[in-house]
Design a protein around this motif. Structure first.
Motif: not given
Lengths: 245, 113
Positions: A8-33
């Motif tokens: 979790r404290r590795h710098p690459e963890f934050r890079a992974g979070v940043r890479a996934s962030a833009p697609i999260t709204p789509g995932i969230a809408a699908w999860g809601l439905m």
């Protein structure tokens, strides 16, 4: 795994979070439905929450719901879920070289949490598996960052959907949103002429064979479509196109 | 299955589906021994997912109570057509969902289709 401090404290963890962030709204809408669809199909809150937390695979959940409601035999629901998930089997062959050095339980947790988008982002950033311990930790941290944000972005909207599904009358038919999500995933997979043909054959066969007991029409549709696509792949005029696609 | 009540059969199906998720996502690294996929299986794998989804989706769109829809006045048909068109225009599952529901809900709630 994101609960380990070294990951979790590795710098690459934050890079992974940043890479996934833009697609999260789509995932969230699908999860809601998906949450709404489960409750509107008649599943209880306990069942819906259990499915959200344990199954964690949107398209196989949505495919299972109508079968579950119709009372299809257990093995038919599992087999259908597995067929919908078959793309992950191919991904796992690819991910093997990245994970095989880990202990088994750690491989299984990493594998369970890695869904489509995490796999795609991870292998795009790391085309080759690391050979040294430092590189392996960095790759695992990036993967964990990816799937941590995806997991959060899926689970909480799904639970919200379960809560909202109870407030919305089932006559509105909001569960149809789940069918639309599956439709979108199906279109995204139909990217060669023979795959379009497989979808058409399977759809027609599932309707034609609807009267089969135990929802066996889905199993029959998959078998027929795969056989038809196979046969054309080896013999038909589509062969050339398929290989250049 | 009764609406809104929890039964053990459904919970067993759900636990099994969780196993299906682990099995499919970890298929080639559950065991340490080397794996290779036979050619026929590799070819089957590329057609089965799209076939499985189509086999589940199409009856949900064109059938009611086990029979083909007899009328074109069905919100699902229009929402599905629009959803497919939007997908191939924007290449987005989210756009398919949003536009499909934007067509479906007014037709269903407004016109009763």
């Amino acid at each position: 795994m994101f609960w380990l401090p070294a990951v979790r404290r590795h710098p690459e963890f934050r890079a992974g979070v940043r890479a996934s962030a833009p697609i999260t709204p789509g995932i969230a809408a699908w999860g809601l439905m998906t949450g709404v669809a489960m409750v509107n199909a008649g599943m209880s809150v306990t069942e819906s929450v259990a499915m959200t937390l344990l199954v964690y695979a949107g398209s196989s959940q949505l495919a299972a719901i109508p079968l579950l409601v119709a009372g299809a035999p257990m093995w038919v629901i599992w087999a259908t879920g597995f067929c919908v998930n078959l793309r992950f089997v191919v991904f796992s062959l690819h991910l093997r070289d990245y994970l095989i050095h880990q202990p088994r339980w750690r491989r299984l947790v990493n594998g369970f949490l890695t869904a489509d988008m995490s796999y795609a982002l991870f292998t795009a950033r790391h085309p080759l598996p690391a050979q040294d311990p430092g590189g392996r930790v960095a790759q695992e941290a990036y993967l964990a960052g990816n799937y941590a944000i995806t997991w959060v972005g899926w689970i909480f909207p799904s639970l919200l959907g379960v809560a909202l599904g109870n407030l919305v009358p089932s006559q509105w038919g909001l569960g149809f949103a789940g069918v639309l999500c599956l439709l979108g995933v199906m279109c995204s997979l139909a990217n060669t002429p023979l795959r379009v043909l497989a979808a058409a054959v399977a759809g027609a066969a599932a309707v034609a064979a609807y009267a089969l007991p135990f929802k066996l029409n889905v199993v029959a549709a998959i078998a027929l479509a795969v056989l038809a696509a196979f046969w054309l792949e080896t013999r038909g005029p589509a062969r050339q196109r398929e290989h250049t696609a | 299955m009764n609406a809104g009540t929890t039964d053990l059969w459904t919970l067993a199906v759900i636990v099994g589906l969780a196993g299906v998720t682990v099995l499919s996502r970890c298929f080639f690294f559950i065991l340490e021994r080397p794996w290779s996929l036979p050619d026929w299986a590799r070819r089957a794998l590329q057609y089965a997912p799209v076939a499985a989804l189509a086999g589940v989706v199409l009856p949900e769109v064109v059938m009611t109570q086990g029979a083909l829809v007899a009328t074109w006045q069905d919100a699902r048909l229009f929402a599905t057509g629009a959803g497919i068109a939007v997908f191939f225009w924007r290449r987005s599952v989210l756009a398919t969902l949003v536009v499909g529901m934007a067509i479906y809900l007014p037709l269903r709630l407004g016109l009763g289709w």
